[in-house]
Design an enzyme around this catalytic site. Structure first.
Site, PDB file in Angstrom:
ATOM      1  N   HIS A  13       0.875  -1.202   0.000  1.00  0.00           N
ATOM      2  CA  HIS A  13       0.000   0.000   0.000  1.00  0.00           C
ATOM      3  C   HIS A  13       0.898   1.234   0.000  1.00  0.00           C
ATOM      4  O   HIS A  13       1.490   1.568   1.024  1.00  0.00           O
ATOM      5  CB  HIS A  13      -0.891  -0.002   1.254  1.00  0.00           C
ATOM      6  N   HIS A  15       1.421   5.403  -1.723  1.00  0.00           N
ATOM      7  CA  HIS A  15       1.006   6.544  -2.553  1.00  0.00           C
ATOM      8  C   HIS A  15       2.259   7.156  -3.164  1.00  0.00           C
ATOM      9  O   HIS A  15       3.121   7.649  -2.437  1.00  0.00           O
ATOM     10  CB  HIS A  15       0.290   7.594  -1.703  1.00  0.00           C
ATOM     11  N   ASN A  41      -5.390   7.029  -5.812  1.00  0.00           N
ATOM     12  CA  ASN A  41      -6.109   8.260  -5.437  1.00  0.00           C
ATOM     13  C   ASN A  41      -5.384   9.504  -5.935  1.00  0.00           C
ATOM     14  O   ASN A  41      -5.056  10.415  -5.170  1.00  0.00           O
ATOM     15  CB  ASN A  41      -6.359   8.327  -3.921  1.00  0.00           C
ATOM     16  N   HIS A 176      -4.229  -0.623   6.141  1.00  0.00           N
ATOM     17  CA  HIS A 176      -3.744   0.158   7.288  1.00  0.00           C
ATOM     18  C   HIS A 176      -4.571  -0.052   8.557  1.00  0.00           C
ATOM     19  O   HIS A 176      -5.190   0.870   9.076  1.00  0.00           O
ATOM     20  CB  HIS A 176      -3.603   1.647   6.966  1.00  0.00           C
ATOM     21  N   HIS A 252       3.101  14.549   1.569  1.00  0.00           N
ATOM     22  CA  HIS A 252       2.456  15.855   1.365  1.00  0.00           C
ATOM     23  C   HIS A 252       3.513  16.921   1.588  1.00  0.00           C
ATOM     24  O   HIS A 252       4.347  16.786   2.496  1.00  0.00           O
ATOM     25  CB  HIS A 252       1.336  16.081   2.383  1.00  0.00           C
TER      26      HIS A 252
HETATM   27  C1  NCD Z   1      -3.452   8.986   2.203  1.00  0.00           C
HETATM   28  C2  NCD Z   1      -3.019  10.041   1.177  1.00  0.00           C
HETATM   29  O1  NCD Z   1      -2.487  11.076   1.583  1.00  0.00           O
HETATM   30  O2  NCD Z   1      -3.218   9.809  -0.027  1.00  0.00           O
HETATM   31  N1  NCD Z   1      -3.501   9.600   3.495  1.00  0.00           N
HETATM   32  C3  NCD Z   1      -3.436   8.963   4.686  1.00  0.00           C
HETATM   33  O3  NCD Z   1      -3.600   9.609   5.709  1.00  0.00           O
HETATM   34  N2  NCD Z   1      -3.178   7.681   4.778  1.00  0.00           N
HETATM   35  C4  NCD Z   1      -4.768   8.366   1.812  1.00  0.00           C
HETATM   36  C5  NCD Z   1      -5.124   7.152   2.622  1.00  0.00           C
HETATM   37  O4  NCD Z   1      -4.581   6.065   2.410  1.00  0.00           O
HETATM   38  O5  NCD Z   1      -5.953   7.274   3.524  1.00  0.00           O
HETATM   39 ZN    ZN Z   2      -3.128   5.087   1.847  1.00  0.00          ZN
END
Ligand code: NCD
Ligand code: ZN
Length: 347
Positions: A13, A15, A41, A176, A252
């Site tokens: 998992h 991002h 996403n 998660h 981020h």
């Molecule tokens: C994730 C994201 O920033 O894309 N954020 C997070 O807090 N985990 C999205 C997600 O998996 O919930």
């Molecule tokens: Zn995530």
């Protein structure tokens, strides 16, 4: 010196974002993991095989010169009304898509395009069960009347249990995991696995709230109590094949974290392995490290474990490595886990 060699780990998992952020963060994942199950996403979300194929190519282009030779991004499609079953089937048959991700609309970053109700997609879920395509679930209720620390349990009761009962044979990952309710749900059902993040394994809400508010530790599902964290760590270190790593590394820019309303998401890919190794080391559980990082995940997804290996060595704590990575044009991202990373080298 402690040293352990294990099959190469996978991240179930992650991002990786797009554009400049992708270029900056993809190498950390590509250097450390064999498979990376990449979350869809983006804005707009990845809802078709063509979008997944294009995104996979951009990820491979961004992986960098030090990427593992066997680094492979595995793509998931975002479940909403734009997803077309025939396109999903074609994407899976072509080896481009391996899973489908469900976000409750509004639960987390870039989930606005998600679903209002999981069972509303029963037709898609039935086709997935038939074809053996796993469903990945962000299991968090969006009901404003439910306390934020109870929303995982609420979603499992009201949304995921009915969907699993209605579509027997569906392979599901509760992503998660953050609570004992999540652990119990996974342990009690065949075909259901659960990923656990480095930060949910090593932090609890006192870390987030007790000594100055820590937006860098804000994520969804929110980091829960000490008891929940200890149960998660026990499950991860138990060797139980239902539980495996998913970093949920979610970068981020600092400007989106240290601001009036911090965005949820923790960037941990650079030191994820070190953080988990340190937890297992401290608990005398290194014997189960390979199961959690490298064996249980592939088995859940019907894949073989890596033939390649990595070696983790614990050294005397050295100077902690960087806590910030610069994405370019003055944009910084904070990295989770630098302290543990100072104790380990990975090769
Ligand atoms: C994730 C994201 O920033 O894309 N954020 C997070 O807090 N985990 C999205 C997600 O998996 O919930
Ligand atoms: Zn995530």
């Amino acid at each position: 010196m402690t040293s352990i060699t294990i099959a190469a780990p996978d991240d179930w998992h992650v991002h990786l974002r797009d554009d400049h952020m992708l270029t900056a963060v993809a190498p950390f994942t590509a250097n450390a993991f064999r498979y990376a199950l990449v979350m869809p996403n983006l804005v707009p979300p990845i809802t078709s095989t063509a979008m997944a194929e294009g995104y996979r190519a951009r990820i491979l282009a961004a992986a960098g010169p030090d990427a593992r030779a066997d680094f492979t991004p595995l793509m998931g499609l975002y479940l909403n009304d734009d997803l077309v079953i025939e396109d999903l089937m074609a994407g899976v048959a072509a080896g481009i898509v391996i899973a489908v991700k469900y976000y409750p609309a509004g639960a987390t970053t870039n989930s606005e395009a998600g679903g209002a109700s999981l069972i509303g997609y029963q037709g898609v879920l039935e086709a997935m069960a038939e074809a053996g395509i796993p469903l990945l679930v962000h299991a968090e209720s969006t009901d404003p009347d439910i306390d934020i620390f109870d929303r995982e349990a609420a979603f499992l009761d009201t949304e995921l249990a009915p969907a699993c009962d209605a579509v027997p044979g569906l392979t599901v990952t509760v992503e998660h995991l953050s609570t004992r309710a999540g652990l119990d749900f996974v342990a009690g059902r065949d075909g259901v696995g659960g990923s656990i993040t480095p930060h949910h394994l090593t932090c609890d809400r006192s870390d987030v709230l007790a000594n100055g508010l820590r937006p860098d530790l804000y994520c969804k599902p929110v980091i829960n109590s000490r008891d929940e964290r200890m149960a998660l760590a026990s499950a991860a270190m138990s060797g139980n094949p239902s539980f495996f790593i998913g970093t949920d590394s979610a970068p981020h820019p600092l400007s989106h974290k240290e601001t009036g309303r911090a965005k949820p998401g923790i960037f941990n890919a650079p030191y994820a392995l070190e953080v988990i190794a340190e937890l297992f080391y401290e608990n005398d559980a290194l014997g189960q490290l390979e199961a959690f990082l490298s064996l249980n995940g592939p088995a859940h997804y019907g894949l073989a474990a890596a033939e390649s290996t990595i070696t983790l060595r614990r050294e005397e704590p050295a100077e902690a490595p960087p806590e910030i990575v610069t994405i370019g044009d003055g944009v910084d991202v904070r990295i989770f886990g630098a302290e543990a990373a100072g104790c380990w080298t990975v090769s």
